[in-house]
Design a protein around this motif. Structure first.
Motif, PDB file in Angstrom:
ATOM      1  N   LEU A 168       0.817  -1.209   0.000  1.00  0.00           N
ATOM      2  CA  LEU A 168       0.000   0.000   0.000  1.00  0.00           C
ATOM      3  C   LEU A 168       0.853   1.261   0.000  1.00  0.00           C
ATOM      4  CD1 LEU A 168      -2.807  -1.090   2.469  1.00  0.00           C
ATOM      5  CD2 LEU A 168      -3.158  -0.367   0.101  1.00  0.00           C
ATOM      6  N   ALA A 169       2.004   1.193   0.651  1.00  0.00           N
ATOM      7  CA  ALA A 169       2.901   2.353   0.697  1.00  0.00           C
ATOM      8  C   ALA A 169       3.386   2.729  -0.696  1.00  0.00           C
ATOM      9  CB  ALA A 169       4.090   2.072   1.612  1.00  0.00           C
ATOM     10  N   GLU A 170       3.553   1.735  -1.574  1.00  0.00           N
ATOM     11  CA  GLU A 170       3.959   2.039  -2.946  1.00  0.00           C
ATOM     12  C   GLU A 170       2.883   2.873  -3.642  1.00  0.00           C
ATOM     13  OE1 GLU A 170       6.854   1.457  -4.126  1.00  0.00           O
ATOM     14  OE2 GLU A 170       7.575   0.164  -2.508  1.00  0.00           O
ATOM     15  N   LEU A 171       1.620   2.494  -3.448  1.00  0.00           N
ATOM     16  CA  LEU A 171       0.532   3.245  -4.063  1.00  0.00           C
ATOM     17  C   LEU A 171       0.398   4.627  -3.419  1.00  0.00           C
ATOM     18  CD1 LEU A 171      -1.707   3.315  -6.115  1.00  0.00           C
ATOM     19  CD2 LEU A 171      -3.187   2.089  -4.497  1.00  0.00           C
ATOM     20  N   GLU A 172       0.595   4.691  -2.108  1.00  0.00           N
ATOM     21  CA  GLU A 172       0.558   5.990  -1.431  1.00  0.00           C
ATOM     22  C   GLU A 172       1.601   6.944  -2.017  1.00  0.00           C
ATOM     23  OE1 GLU A 172       0.530   6.116   2.884  1.00  0.00           O
ATOM     24  OE2 GLU A 172      -0.262   4.071   2.911  1.00  0.00           O
ATOM     25  N   GLN A 173       2.804   6.439  -2.235  1.00  0.00           N
ATOM     26  CA  GLN A 173       3.863   7.297  -2.769  1.00  0.00           C
ATOM     27  C   GLN A 173       3.543   7.760  -4.189  1.00  0.00           C
ATOM     28  OE1 GLN A 173       8.060   6.192  -1.768  1.00  0.00           O
ATOM     29  NE2 GLN A 173       7.106   4.449  -0.737  1.00  0.00           N
ATOM     30  N   ALA A 174       2.891   6.896  -4.955  1.00  0.00           N
ATOM     31  CA  ALA A 174       2.505   7.289  -6.307  1.00  0.00           C
ATOM     32  C   ALA A 174       1.432   8.385  -6.279  1.00  0.00           C
ATOM     33  CB  ALA A 174       1.999   6.078  -7.079  1.00  0.00           C
ATOM     34  N   LEU A 175       0.524   8.313  -5.298  1.00  0.00           N
ATOM     35  CA  LEU A 175      -0.564   9.284  -5.189  1.00  0.00           C
ATOM     36  C   LEU A 175      -0.161  10.557  -4.458  1.00  0.00           C
ATOM     37  CD1 LEU A 175      -3.483   6.870  -4.196  1.00  0.00           C
ATOM     38  CD2 LEU A 175      -3.234   8.049  -6.384  1.00  0.00           C
ATOM     39  N   ALA A 176       0.962  10.526  -3.758  1.00  0.00           N
ATOM     40  CA  ALA A 176       1.361  11.621  -2.864  1.00  0.00           C
ATOM     41  C   ALA A 176       1.349  13.007  -3.515  1.00  0.00           C
ATOM     42  CB  ALA A 176       2.734  11.324  -2.267  1.00  0.00           C
ATOM     43  N   PRO A 177       1.768  13.163  -4.788  1.00  0.00           N
ATOM     44  CA  PRO A 177       1.765  14.513  -5.372  1.00  0.00           C
ATOM     45  C   PRO A 177       0.392  15.179  -5.395  1.00  0.00           C
ATOM     46  CG  PRO A 177       3.123  13.050  -6.693  1.00  0.00           C
ATOM     47  CD  PRO A 177       2.409  12.179  -5.692  1.00  0.00           C
ATOM     48  N   LEU A 178      -0.675  14.379  -5.346  1.00  0.00           N
ATOM     49  CA  LEU A 178      -2.020  14.948  -5.367  1.00  0.00           C
ATOM     50  C   LEU A 178      -2.477  15.422  -3.992  1.00  0.00           C
ATOM     51  CD1 LEU A 178      -3.930  12.409  -7.661  1.00  0.00           C
ATOM     52  CD2 LEU A 178      -2.895  14.596  -8.296  1.00  0.00           C
ATOM     53  N   TYR A 179      -1.810  14.949  -2.948  1.00  0.00           N
ATOM     54  CA  TYR A 179      -2.314  15.196  -1.601  1.00  0.00           C
ATOM     55  C   TYR A 179      -1.386  16.059  -0.745  1.00  0.00           C
ATOM     56  CZ  TYR A 179      -5.942  11.845  -2.665  1.00  0.00           C
ATOM     57  OH  TYR A 179      -7.014  11.218  -3.246  1.00  0.00           O
ATOM     58  N   GLY A 180      -0.202  16.344  -1.240  1.00  0.00           N
ATOM     59  CA  GLY A 180       0.698  17.208  -0.499  1.00  0.00           C
ATOM     60  C   GLY A 180       0.971  16.704   0.900  1.00  0.00           C
ATOM     61  N   ALA A 181       0.739  17.578   1.896  1.00  0.00           N
ATOM     62  CA  ALA A 181       1.033  17.235   3.286  1.00  0.00           C
ATOM     63  C   ALA A 181      -0.102  16.472   3.961  1.00  0.00           C
ATOM     64  CB  ALA A 181       1.341  18.508   4.080  1.00  0.00           C
ATOM     65  N   ASP A 182      -1.196  16.249   3.253  1.00  0.00           N
ATOM     66  CA  ASP A 182      -2.333  15.545   3.859  1.00  0.00           C
ATOM     67  C   ASP A 182      -2.114  14.039   3.749  1.00  0.00           C
ATOM     68  OD1 ASP A 182      -4.722  14.728   4.887  1.00  0.00           O
ATOM     69  OD2 ASP A 182      -5.958  16.068   3.666  1.00  0.00           O
TER      70      ASP A 182
END
Length: 204
Positions: free
Chosen positions: A134-148
């Motif tokens: 799941l962390a791999e997917l989180e890192q891929a999505l991270a640019p959309l969510y910034g600090a959230d």
């Protein structure tokens, strides 16, 4: 039974997991018994239980390895697409997930189908493997969510769960039963694109 001292603990675990994978890949969980695995290893059932506690423990260890293999493949895909935009990275990861399940159908059925009784807990190893994937997917999505980070984590788990449903139905040839297209790849692409479209609208 003999070879009680021929192998150390790590070697025995590896032997047990390899034999379990061989059985499950061909016959599913129905074919997996402690006696069969132990017999193929040349050890007693007691040795197997000393390693894993019970058959559920062995299955969880096998499932943890299956998910860990996916995590490594996701990490490689994400690294190879490092310069791509979020949508392309996530689409590639979704495609990889679909193909990984398709190409390793037997062991993934074990992941999808294994259920513990209410009195038993998921192993720390299995939880770690899931969290790492799941962390791999989180890192891929991270640019959309910034600090959230909390919103990103929820988004990753929501998208993963939806993809998991497509994979599970495809694995059992049940997509047409629910009136869905026969191509799970197209479904995954549609899911990812619409999910990301909504995520971008909500992005800070």
């Amino acid at each position: 039974m003999g070879r009680r001292s021929d192998h150390n603990r790590e070697e025995l675990i590896e032997m047990a997991l390899q034999e379990s994978r061989r059985i499950v890949a061909k016959e599913g969980l129905e074919g997996l018994t402690a006696r069969r695995v132990a017999g193929a290893m040349g050890y007693s059932v007691g040795t197997l239980y000393n390693l894993f506690g019970n058959l559920d423990g062995l299955i969880m260890a096998l499932n943890a390895r299956t998910v860990a293999e996916l995590q490594l493949a996701l990490a490689q895909t994400r690294a190879e697409a490092a310069d791509a935009d979020v949508a392309e990275v996530v689409e590639r990861m979704a495609q990889l997930y679909q193909l990984h399940v398709r190409d390793n159908a037997g062991v993934w059925r074990a992941v999808f189908d294994h259920h513990l009784g209410k009195q038993r807990e998921v192993s720390a190893e299995y939880r770690h493997s899931i969290a790492a994937a799941l962390a791999e997917l989180e890192q891929a999505l991270a640019p959309l969510y910034g600090a959230d980070h909390a919103a990103c984590a929820t988004a990753a788990r929501t998208l993963w769960s939806a993809l998991h449903g497509i994979c599970s139905l495809a694995l059992e040839d049940r997509l047409t039963v629910v009136g869905a297209p026969e191509d799970p790849q197209e479904m995954a692409r549609l899911l990812v694109r619409n999910f990301l479209r909504g995520a971008r609208r909500q992005a800070p």
